[in-house]
Scaffold this motif. Structure first.
Motif, mmCIF file in Angstrom:
data_model
loop_
_atom_site.group_PDB
_atom_site.id
_atom_site.type_symbol
_atom_site.label_atom_id
_atom_site.label_comp_id
_atom_site.label_asym_id
_atom_site.label_seq_id
_atom_site.Cartn_x
_atom_site.Cartn_y
_atom_site.Cartn_z
ATOM 1 N N ASP A 174 0.819 -1.208 0.000
ATOM 2 C CA ASP A 174 0.000 0.000 0.000
ATOM 3 C C ASP A 174 0.855 1.261 0.000
ATOM 4 O O ASP A 174 0.496 2.265 -0.595
ATOM 5 N N ARG A 175 1.990 1.178 0.712
ATOM 6 C CA ARG A 175 2.866 2.351 0.797
ATOM 7 C C ARG A 175 3.572 2.614 -0.534
ATOM 8 O O ARG A 175 4.190 3.631 -0.719
ATOM 9 N N HIS A 176 3.524 1.629 -1.437
ATOM 10 C CA HIS A 176 4.285 1.757 -2.683
ATOM 11 C C HIS A 176 3.404 1.732 -3.925
ATOM 12 O O HIS A 176 3.888 1.421 -5.011
ATOM 13 N N VAL A 177 2.102 2.038 -3.758
ATOM 14 C CA VAL A 177 1.220 2.018 -4.937
ATOM 15 C C VAL A 177 1.534 3.201 -5.851
ATOM 16 O O VAL A 177 1.775 3.039 -7.045
ATOM 17 N N GLU A 178 1.559 4.386 -5.295
ATOM 18 C CA GLU A 178 1.824 5.576 -6.113
ATOM 19 C C GLU A 178 3.331 5.786 -6.258
ATOM 20 O O GLU A 178 4.017 5.977 -5.269
ATOM 21 N N ASP A 179 3.823 5.765 -7.488
ATOM 22 C CA ASP A 179 5.263 5.974 -7.755
ATOM 23 C C ASP A 179 6.123 5.238 -6.730
ATOM 24 O O ASP A 179 7.075 5.789 -6.191
ATOM 25 N N GLY A 180 5.772 4.028 -6.470
ATOM 26 C CA GLY A 180 6.475 3.307 -5.406
ATOM 27 C C GLY A 180 7.832 2.819 -5.853
ATOM 28 O O GLY A 180 8.260 3.013 -6.982
ATOM 29 N N ASN A 181 8.509 2.173 -4.947
ATOM 30 C CA ASN A 181 9.814 1.605 -5.222
ATOM 31 C C ASN A 181 9.604 0.240 -5.900
ATOM 32 O O ASN A 181 9.048 -0.677 -5.309
ATOM 33 N N VAL A 182 10.065 0.126 -7.145
ATOM 34 C CA VAL A 182 9.794 -1.086 -7.937
ATOM 35 C C VAL A 182 10.386 -2.334 -7.294
ATOM 36 O O VAL A 182 9.767 -3.395 -7.281
ATOM 37 N N THR A 183 11.600 -2.209 -6.726
ATOM 38 C CA THR A 183 12.213 -3.410 -6.132
ATOM 39 C C THR A 183 11.420 -3.872 -4.916
ATOM 40 O O THR A 183 11.281 -5.067 -4.678
ATOM 41 N N VAL A 184 10.869 -2.928 -4.158
ATOM 42 C CA VAL A 184 10.055 -3.311 -2.987
ATOM 43 C C VAL A 184 8.741 -3.949 -3.457
ATOM 44 O O VAL A 184 8.312 -4.978 -2.930
ATOM 45 N N GLN A 185 8.113 -3.373 -4.468
ATOM 46 C CA GLN A 185 6.875 -3.960 -5.012
ATOM 47 C C GLN A 185 7.136 -5.407 -5.439
ATOM 48 O O GLN A 185 6.391 -6.323 -5.091
ATOM 49 N N HIS A 186 8.221 -5.588 -6.187
ATOM 50 C CA HIS A 186 8.564 -6.907 -6.726
ATOM 51 C C HIS A 186 8.787 -7.912 -5.592
ATOM 52 O O HIS A 186 8.307 -9.042 -5.634
ATOM 53 N N ALA A 187 9.509 -7.463 -4.554
ATOM 54 C CA ALA A 187 9.834 -8.369 -3.438
ATOM 55 C C ALA A 187 8.577 -8.738 -2.647
ATOM 56 O O ALA A 187 8.378 -9.905 -2.277
ATOM 57 N N ALA A 188 7.710 -7.753 -2.381
ATOM 58 C CA ALA A 188 6.491 -8.028 -1.605
ATOM 59 C C ALA A 188 5.566 -8.963 -2.378
ATOM 60 O O ALA A 188 4.967 -9.887 -1.812
ATOM 61 N N LEU A 189 5.467 -8.756 -3.698
ATOM 62 C CA LEU A 189 4.638 -9.650 -4.527
ATOM 63 C C LEU A 189 5.237 -11.058 -4.567
ATOM 64 O O LEU A 189 4.510 -12.054 -4.543
ATOM 65 N N SER A 190 6.569 -11.150 -4.610
ATOM 66 C CA SER A 190 7.227 -12.478 -4.583
ATOM 67 C C SER A 190 6.854 -13.224 -3.313
ATOM 68 O O SER A 190 6.576 -14.425 -3.335
ATOM 69 N N ALA A 191 6.891 -12.496 -2.199
ATOM 70 C CA ALA A 191 6.572 -13.132 -0.912
ATOM 71 C C ALA A 191 5.111 -13.609 -0.914
ATOM 72 O O ALA A 191 4.812 -14.734 -0.507
ATOM 73 N N LEU A 192 4.198 -12.764 -1.388
ATOM 74 C CA LEU A 192 2.779 -13.157 -1.415
ATOM 75 C C LEU A 192 2.562 -14.349 -2.340
ATOM 76 O O LEU A 192 1.788 -15.256 -2.043
ATOM 77 N N ARG A 193 3.254 -14.344 -3.468
ATOM 78 C CA ARG A 193 3.095 -15.458 -4.409
ATOM 79 C C ARG A 193 3.509 -16.776 -3.741
ATOM 80 O O ARG A 193 2.811 -17.781 -3.836
ATOM 81 N N ASN A 194 4.661 -16.765 -3.075
ATOM 82 C CA ASN A 194 5.131 -17.995 -2.412
ATOM 83 C C ASN A 194 4.179 -18.424 -1.302
ATOM 84 O O ASN A 194 3.908 -19.607 -1.120
ATOM 85 N N LEU A 195 3.669 -17.443 -0.548
ATOM 86 C CA LEU A 195 2.753 -17.776 0.559
ATOM 87 C C LEU A 195 1.449 -18.376 0.045
ATOM 88 O O LEU A 195 0.777 -19.125 0.749
ATOM 89 N N ALA A 196 1.080 -18.048 -1.197
ATOM 90 C CA ALA A 196 -0.202 -18.518 -1.743
ATOM 91 C C ALA A 196 -0.121 -19.937 -2.300
ATOM 92 O O ALA A 196 -1.124 -20.484 -2.769
ATOM 93 N N ILE A 197 1.049 -20.556 -2.258
ATOM 94 C CA ILE A 197 1.173 -21.889 -2.868
ATOM 95 C C ILE A 197 0.422 -22.979 -2.080
ATOM 96 O O ILE A 197 -0.343 -23.736 -2.665
ATOM 97 N N PRO A 198 0.549 -23.080 -0.741
ATOM 98 C CA PRO A 198 -0.180 -24.154 -0.034
ATOM 99 C C PRO A 198 -1.707 -23.964 -0.152
ATOM 100 O O PRO A 198 -2.204 -22.840 -0.009
ATOM 101 N N VAL A 199 -2.400 -25.052 -0.409
ATOM 102 C CA VAL A 199 -3.851 -25.007 -0.636
ATOM 103 C C VAL A 199 -4.588 -24.297 0.500
ATOM 104 O O VAL A 199 -5.454 -23.453 0.268
#
Length: 515
Positions: A275-300
């Motif tokens: 949320d803190r990085h939606v507007e002109d956010g830091n791309v590396t932080v966006q990428h890292a946070a999405l990576s973490a969410l993607r991995n967390l979403a793997i278990p059913v």
């Protein structure tokens, strides 16, 4: 160069019984030659067999030690010299020199070790058999000056790429040192401190890339290290937010850890960070946070929990992103979330903005990853929702041609996902999709897939299921008849795969009835 050959000859004679002066002269000559032409001089040094003698010169008592270490550091800048340095037995004596009090010796030793292990798999394996992890951590704890710490970091970073050494570094207490640096430097705006904070937090993330070292630090989610890393995510430092999110992505490499973290509220922390990085956010932080969410979403068991926490909505805020790495992770996260979640797949599949963006990204020829993930998500929306509304939305947005193209992918898994989605389209909304399926030449593609001996059994099976569904359309049925499918399919009746053979018989009957 004549001087160099002379010096090399002399070195071989004098290294056994020499006065320090004549030895120093030879070493100075080598350093001078290396400064003028590093590569050529390094080749000559290797051919001369002098490297083997350096091991005996690397003693804390010798006045030449710093120069010898300097020469090793210089030759090891060349990739072709790294293995010869290992074979010459230089690693153990260099590691022992890390205990030396002389600052110049330490500096050159650090450079030599760093260069030898830079990008070289075999030298890292050699290091795993020494006590370098322990020595470096001990040395690191003693350092106060920024430059000295930086030098040790430069040796640590390439070494920490080796899984055995990662674990040795964790056991030697490196993590505690890194956490201390982070704590000391986090609020500072001095350049040295900012550099140290970055190096320490990056190294921390690197240590978590090894499975054993990662589990040791996770300690069932109770570990103090894991708790400290969690506290980085809400920090005001972009560097720490990034390292925290990457660390979570690394901890989330097995199902047990993922389930524990989701049950303990990590998702909200990551969503707040995004949320803190939606507007002109830091791309590396966006990428890292999405990576973490993607991995967390793997278990059913995590999918429904994350959906009800609002992860899909949080991720959709980044649809506007023009950065391929962020697009790629956003797509992967959504695809993981809707796996076998019919309701969520239907909701997202009816989201016109999302579907239109997916269709646009399906044409991102410059970014194969984004293109592949967009296709897979389009197909997943249909496969998991089995919803007519979703199919209509995808047809209206022009997505059909991409699913047909996806059926010709070189990856069997993607071909298969496309064929299953197309079979659902043909079964549920054939009239709506008929024109697009025709224009995309689906029937010709299926003929090619069935005729090709290299097609996997599941591809042949799903292609036949699809043919049976397509003949419900008059115009598509005409195409099927005009292309002599019966010949191809009757051959498949004797296919070694039982399921394929059975489906061939069924398909043949259907086609015979329709003709």
């Amino acid at each position: 160069m004549d001087n160099l050959s002379e010096a090399l000859k002399k070195l071989k004679i004098t290294s056994t019984d020499s006065t320090a002066d004549s030895l120093e002269g030879c070493l100075d000559c080598l350093l001078q030659a290396l400064a003028q032409n590093n590569m050529e001089t390094s080749e000559k040094i290797q051919k001369s067999g002098v490297l083997q003698m350096f091991a005996s010169l690397l003693t804390p008592q010798s006045s030449c030690t710093a120069k010898v270490a300097n020469i090793i550091a210089e030759v090891a800048r060349n990739e072709f010299m790294r293995n010869p340095c290992v074979d010459a037995g230089l690693i153990p004596p260099l590691v022992q020199l890390l205990n030396c009090k002389d600052q110049e010796v330490l500096l050159q030793t650090g450079r030599a070790l760093g260069n030898i292990c830079y990008d070289s798999q075999s030298s890292k394996e050699q290091f795993a058999y020494t006590n370098i992890a322990e020595e470096l951590v001990k040395l690191f704890k003693k350092q106060i000056e920024h430059d000295k710490k930086e030098m040790i970091f430069e040796v640590l970073a390439p070494l920490a790429e080796n899984d055995v050494i990662k674990l040795q570094l964790v056991e030697a207490g490196l993590v505690e040192c890194l956490l201390e640096i982070v704590q000391k430097t986090v609020d500072s705006d001095k350049e040295d401190d900012i550099a140290e904070l970055k190096t320490a937090s990056d190294l921390m993330v690197l240590l978590l890339l090894g499975d054993e070292s990662m589990q040791k630090l996770f300690e069932g989610g109770k570990g103090s290290v894991f708790q400290r890393v969690l506290s980085w995510i809400p920090s005001n430092s972009h560097q720490l937010q990034l390292a925290g999110a990457l660390a979570i992505a690394n901890f989330a490499r097995n199902d047990g850890n993922c389930i524990h973290m989701v049950d303990n509220g990590i998702v909200q922390k990551l969503m707040d960070l995004l949320d803190r990085h939606v507007e002109d956010g830091n791309v590396t932080v966006q990428h890292a946070a999405l990576s973490a969410l993607r991995n967390l979403a793997i278990p059913v068991v995590n999918k429904a929990k994350m959906l009800s926490a609002g992860v899909a909505e949080a991720v959709l805020k980044f649809l506007r992103s023009e950065m391929p790495p962020v697009q790629f992770k956003l797509l992967g996260t959504l695809r993981m979330l809707i796996d076998a979640q019919a309701e969520a797949a239907e909701q997202l599949g009816k989201n016109v903005k999302l579907v239109e963006r997916l269709v646009e990204w399906c044409e991102a020829k410059d970014h194969a990853g984004v293109m592949g993930e967009s296709n897979r998500l389009l197909s997943a929306l249909i496969r998991h929702s089995k919803s007519k509304d979703v199919i209509r939305t995808i047809v209206q947005s022009g997505g059909i041609k991409h699913l047909v193209t996806m059926a010709t992918s070189e990856h069997v898994i993607m071909q298969n996902e496309a064929l299953v989605a197309l079979a659902l389209i043909a079964a549920l909304e054939l009239v709506t999709a008929e024109k697009d399926l025709e224009n995309a030449q689906l029937v010709q593609i299926l003929h090619r897939l069935l005729s090709d001996d290299r097609s996997a059994p599941e591809i042949k099976y799903n292609s036949m299921v699809l043919i049976c569904a397509l003949i419900g359309s008059e115009s598509l049925q005409k195409e099927v008849q005009s292309m002599a499918f019966l010949e191809v399919i009757s051959k498949l009746r004797s296919h070694e795969n039982k399921t394929v053979a059975q489906q061939a018989s069924l398909t043949e009957q259907r086609l015979a009835v329709e003709s």
